[in-house]
Design a protein around this motif. Structure first.
Motif, PDB file in Angstrom:
ATOM      1  N   ARG A 184     -36.201  -1.186 -26.203  1.00  7.29           N
ATOM      2  CA  ARG A 184     -36.737   0.162 -26.333  1.00  7.29           C
ATOM      3  C   ARG A 184     -36.390   1.006 -25.097  1.00  7.29           C
ATOM      4  O   ARG A 184     -35.974   2.154 -25.210  1.00  7.29           O
ATOM      5  N   ALA A 185     -36.545   0.408 -23.924  1.00  8.39           N
ATOM      6  CA  ALA A 185     -36.256   1.144 -22.685  1.00  8.39           C
ATOM      7  C   ALA A 185     -34.779   1.546 -22.622  1.00  8.39           C
ATOM      8  O   ALA A 185     -34.441   2.658 -22.221  1.00  8.39           O
ATOM      9  N   LEU A 186     -33.901   0.653 -23.044  1.00  6.55           N
ATOM     10  CA  LEU A 186     -32.465   0.963 -22.992  1.00  6.55           C
ATOM     11  C   LEU A 186     -32.118   2.082 -23.967  1.00  6.55           C
ATOM     12  O   LEU A 186     -31.340   2.980 -23.652  1.00  6.55           O
ATOM     13  N   LEU A 187     -32.712   2.042 -25.147  1.00  8.21           N
ATOM     14  CA  LEU A 187     -32.437   3.096 -26.126  1.00  8.21           C
ATOM     15  C   LEU A 187     -32.961   4.442 -25.624  1.00  8.21           C
ATOM     16  O   LEU A 187     -32.310   5.464 -25.783  1.00  8.21           O
TER      17      LEU A 187
ATOM     18  N   LEU B 232     -26.564   1.696 -29.222  1.00  7.08           N
ATOM     19  CA  LEU B 232     -27.187   0.575 -29.925  1.00  7.08           C
ATOM     20  C   LEU B 232     -26.370  -0.712 -29.832  1.00  7.08           C
ATOM     21  O   LEU B 232     -26.894  -1.786 -29.562  1.00  7.08           O
ATOM     22  N   GLU B 233     -25.063  -0.582 -30.032  1.00 10.13           N
ATOM     23  CA  GLU B 233     -24.266  -1.818 -30.036  1.00 10.13           C
ATOM     24  C   GLU B 233     -24.246  -2.451 -28.644  1.00 10.13           C
ATOM     25  O   GLU B 233     -24.223  -3.672 -28.507  1.00 10.13           O
ATOM     26  N   VAL B 234     -24.272  -1.630 -27.624  1.00 10.56           N
ATOM     27  CA  VAL B 234     -24.288  -2.161 -26.257  1.00 10.56           C
ATOM     28  C   VAL B 234     -25.652  -2.783 -25.962  1.00 10.56           C
ATOM     29  O   VAL B 234     -25.752  -3.833 -25.328  1.00 10.56           O
ATOM     30  N   VAL B 235     -26.701  -2.159 -26.470  1.00 13.37           N
ATOM     31  CA  VAL B 235     -28.044  -2.704 -26.287  1.00 13.37           C
ATOM     32  C   VAL B 235     -28.117  -4.109 -26.880  1.00 13.37           C
ATOM     33  O   VAL B 235     -28.648  -5.031 -26.269  1.00 13.37           O
TER      34      VAL B 235
ATOM     35  N   LEU C  92     -24.971  12.701 -19.465  1.00 11.40           N
ATOM     36  CA  LEU C  92     -26.016  12.940 -20.464  1.00 11.40           C
ATOM     37  C   LEU C  92     -25.548  12.612 -21.880  1.00 11.40           C
ATOM     38  O   LEU C  92     -26.307  12.767 -22.834  1.00 11.40           O
ATOM     39  N   THR C  93     -24.289  12.163 -22.012  1.00  2.66           N
ATOM     40  CA  THR C  93     -23.794  11.781 -23.337  1.00  2.66           C
ATOM     41  C   THR C  93     -24.661  10.658 -23.895  1.00  2.66           C
ATOM     42  O   THR C  93     -24.943   9.687 -23.202  1.00  2.66           O
ATOM     43  N   GLY C  94     -25.065  10.795 -25.139  1.00  4.20           N
ATOM     44  CA  GLY C  94     -25.963   9.800 -25.719  1.00  4.20           C
ATOM     45  C   GLY C  94     -25.214   8.737 -26.492  1.00  4.20           C
ATOM     46  O   GLY C  94     -24.349   8.055 -25.956  1.00  4.20           O
ATOM     47  N   GLN C  95     -25.551   8.623 -27.761  1.00  2.00           N
ATOM     48  CA  GLN C  95     -24.971   7.571 -28.599  1.00  2.00           C
ATOM     49  C   GLN C  95     -23.456   7.740 -28.790  1.00  2.00           C
ATOM     50  O   GLN C  95     -22.784   6.804 -29.203  1.00  2.00           O
ATOM     51  N   ASP C  96     -22.914   8.939 -28.517  1.00  2.00           N
ATOM     52  CA  ASP C  96     -21.466   9.163 -28.670  1.00  2.00           C
ATOM     53  C   ASP C  96     -20.648   8.497 -27.591  1.00  2.00           C
ATOM     54  O   ASP C  96     -19.424   8.404 -27.702  1.00  2.00           O
ATOM     55  N   ALA C  97     -21.295   8.066 -26.530  1.00  2.00           N
ATOM     56  CA  ALA C  97     -20.553   7.586 -25.364  1.00  2.00           C
ATOM     57  C   ALA C  97     -19.588   6.458 -25.710  1.00  2.00           C
ATOM     58  O   ALA C  97     -18.450   6.427 -25.240  1.00  2.00           O
ATOM     59  N   VAL C  98     -20.045   5.550 -26.562  1.00  2.00           N
ATOM     60  CA  VAL C  98     -19.216   4.406 -26.927  1.00  2.00           C
ATOM     61  C   VAL C  98     -17.946   4.860 -27.642  1.00  2.00           C
ATOM     62  O   VAL C  98     -16.837   4.475 -27.293  1.00  2.00           O
TER      63      VAL C  98
ATOM     64  N   GLY D 295     -27.791   5.956 -19.321  1.00  2.00           N
ATOM     65  CA  GLY D 295     -27.361   5.045 -20.374  1.00  2.00           C
ATOM     66  C   GLY D 295     -25.871   5.126 -20.671  1.00  2.00           C
ATOM     67  O   GLY D 295     -25.239   4.127 -20.988  1.00  2.00           O
ATOM     68  N   ALA D 296     -25.295   6.332 -20.548  1.00  2.00           N
ATOM     69  CA  ALA D 296     -23.870   6.507 -20.854  1.00  2.00           C
ATOM     70  C   ALA D 296     -23.012   5.633 -19.955  1.00  2.00           C
ATOM     71  O   ALA D 296     -21.996   5.089 -20.393  1.00  2.00           O
ATOM     72  N   ALA D 297     -23.419   5.504 -18.715  1.00  2.00           N
ATOM     73  CA  ALA D 297     -22.652   4.683 -17.777  1.00  2.00           C
ATOM     74  C   ALA D 297     -22.541   3.264 -18.308  1.00  2.00           C
ATOM     75  O   ALA D 297     -21.449   2.680 -18.355  1.00  2.00           O
ATOM     76  N   LEU D 298     -23.658   2.734 -18.752  1.00  2.00           N
ATOM     77  CA  LEU D 298     -23.668   1.354 -19.244  1.00  2.00           C
ATOM     78  C   LEU D 298     -22.824   1.235 -20.516  1.00  2.00           C
ATOM     79  O   LEU D 298     -22.011   0.320 -20.651  1.00  2.00           O
ATOM     80  N   SER D 299     -23.002   2.175 -21.432  1.00  2.00           N
ATOM     81  CA  SER D 299     -22.264   2.124 -22.697  1.00  2.00           C
ATOM     82  C   SER D 299     -20.757   2.153 -22.457  1.00  2.00           C
ATOM     83  O   SER D 299     -20.018   1.331 -22.990  1.00  2.00           O
ATOM     84  N   MET D 300     -20.319   3.105 -21.652  1.00  2.00           N
ATOM     85  CA  MET D 300     -18.884   3.309 -21.494  1.00  2.00           C
ATOM     86  C   MET D 300     -18.234   2.178 -20.717  1.00  2.00           C
ATOM     87  O   MET D 300     -17.142   1.727 -21.033  1.00  2.00           O
TER      88      MET D 300
END
Ligand code: GDP
Ligand code: MG
Length: 444
Positions: free
Chosen positions: A36-39, A45-48, A224-230, A257-262
């Motif tokens: 929940r915290a990561l989202l 989602l896929e990275v989470v 600040l990119t959200g779910q699109d980052a991936v 979160g974008a940093a982690l996703s990308m």
């Protein structure tokens, strides 16, 4: 305000103190909160999913360090995995190639490509004494080339002269030529973006790439990119092949979160972060800071680490009890000061505790620095046992003797007594608020 992961995990797990290791069930409950915290921090989602799988593997069966609460234990495991995923090594822009070394900036419109081009050029010029040429290949937005020219003037970096009517690939080739002929060390190509990823954009980037053979291709993305980052990072990496990432607007209120996703989907290092609109607002990437931001907490992790190294749990528990009961004499203060010195001084302890920053300022304002702590230890050790147990009954003659014994003066003694009183009050107040825990030691 977000509820920090620390707090959430605390309420789930802290009842477990005293058990040896984290069980399947403990970890599953904790991971629901981690997810929940990561989202909430905008991690895709896929990275989470893959992230929480890795944490599960590490956490189940992990031994709970004595004096550390299980919630803190899980936070530490999550934090370490975040840092590992974000990349624990600093990776600088690589200029190790024949001059002119070409750096190509890619990304969506408004992500900060032009601004970052100026920032990098300024940095390489000033810090590494490089001769840098910048060129804008953005023929889509009317004033884009002019924007870069103005930045060049501001920063004292050369820009490729603007010739109307040329297309991006033509300008790119002209820029390469000019950089070679002009004896530049570095050429930075600022490309045009689009509002979203599309084929014409990717095609244009691919053509510019084959015309100029860049040594670095940096994807500039808004933090600040959200779910699109991936999708963003994956598309650019697949079609153009990026060598690194630059995150902009890290000064904004995003949670990183974008940093982690990308990073997770490309495996490419985050080389720099943009922290403002000014040309100096460019910094190295510190994974620990982004991890803290994602977890939404003070630096509890290093506090846990230091505590595990330095603090004897029994002593801490005894101390907590004493503070709670309001009996906190100068012997206790001396022990407390000793532990604080191990933890990096008073400021160190306060700075690491969530919500304690204000208290840290007050302590600094009161002049309670580490040198003073040392002097105060000297004073306490010049006292008799009775004096240490009865600090409020010290008459002037006793103070004079103690001052002489410790090489201080009566004012120092009074300062110490005042500090002791303040701390005793503070401990009591914290003990009351925290429920079970009391004082600094009780929080560990
Ligand atoms: P481009 O379309 O990718 O070239 O984006 P620009 O470089 O023109 O930047 C778009 C806007 O974002 C400008 O107003 C910049 O001042 C701003 N900007 C760029 N980087 C940062 C940053 O790190 N922090 C903040 N607060 N603003 C930034
Ligand atoms: Mg631009």
């Amino acid at each position: 305000m977000f509820e920090s992961l620390q707090d959430r995990l605390g309420s789930i797990l802290n009842g477990l103190t005293g058990r040896g290791a984290l069980s399947d069930g403990d970890v599953a409950a904790a991971l629901r909160e981690v997810r929940r915290a990561l989202l909430e921090a905008d991690v895709s989602l896929e990275v989470v999913r893959s992230f929480t799988d890795r944490v599960r593997e590490k956490a189940v069966g992990a031994q709970i360090v004595k004096s550390i609460k299980p919630g803190q234990m899980v936070v530490k495991i999550v934090h370490d995995e975040l840092v590992a995923t974000l990349g624990s090594d600093q990776v600088a822009i690589d200029l190790n190639a024949p001059a002119p070394v070409t750096i190509m900036m890619v990304g969506l419109q408004g992500s900060g490509k032009t601004t970052t081009t100026g920032k990098i050029a300024k940095r390489l010029t000033e810090r590494q004494k490089k001769r840098v040429l910048m060129a804008s290949l953005d023929t889509r937005r009317p004033a884009a080339q002019e924007q870069l020219r103005v930045l060049g003037e501001q920063t004292g970096v050369a820009t490729l002269p603007i010739i109307a009517g040329q297309g991006p690939v033509e300008i790119a080739s002209r820029a390469s030529q000019a950089a070679k002929l002009g004896g530049y060390d570095v050429l930075i190509l600022d490309t045009a973006g689009r509002t979203h990823i599309d084929e014409p954009l990717m095609q244009e980037m691919a053509e510019i790439k084959s015309a100029t053979r860049p040594h670095e291709i940096l994807l500039v993305a808004d933090s600040l990119t959200g779910q699109d980052a991936v999708n963003l990072a994956r598309s650019f990496d697949k079609r153009v092949g990026i060598s690194g990432l630059v995150l902009t607007r890290v000064d904004g209120d995003g949670r990183g979160g974008a940093a982690l996703s990308m990073r997770a989907v490309t495996g490419k290092p985050i080389k720099l972060i943009g922290t403002g609109e000014k040309m100096d607002a460019l910094e190295e990437f510190h994974p620990g800071r982004i991890a803290d931001r994602i977890l939404g907490m003070g630096d509890i992790v290093s506090l846990v680490e230091k505590a595990a190294e330095n603090i004897d749990a029994e002593q801490a528990a005894a101390m907590a009890k004493k503070m709670q009961s309001g009996k906190f004499d100068l012997d206790d203060l001396a022990a407390q000061i000793g532990q604080m010195q191990k933890l990096g001084g008073m400021g160190g302890v306060m700075g690491m505790m969530p919500g304690m920053a204000k208290m840290k300022d007050q302590i600094a304002a009161a002049g309670m620095d580490d040198k003073l702590l040392k002097r105060q230890l000297a004073i306490i050790s010049s006292m008799t046992k009775w004096e240490r147990a009865n600090p409020d009954q010290l008459k002037h003659s006793r103070k004079k003797r103690i001052a002489a014994g410790s090489g201080t003066d009566a004012a120092d003694i009074n300062k110490l007594l005042k500090m002791h009183r303040q701390m005793a009050d503070m401990m009591k107040a914290m003990g009351g608020k925290g429920g079970k825990g009391a004082g600094i030691m009780g929080k560990l």
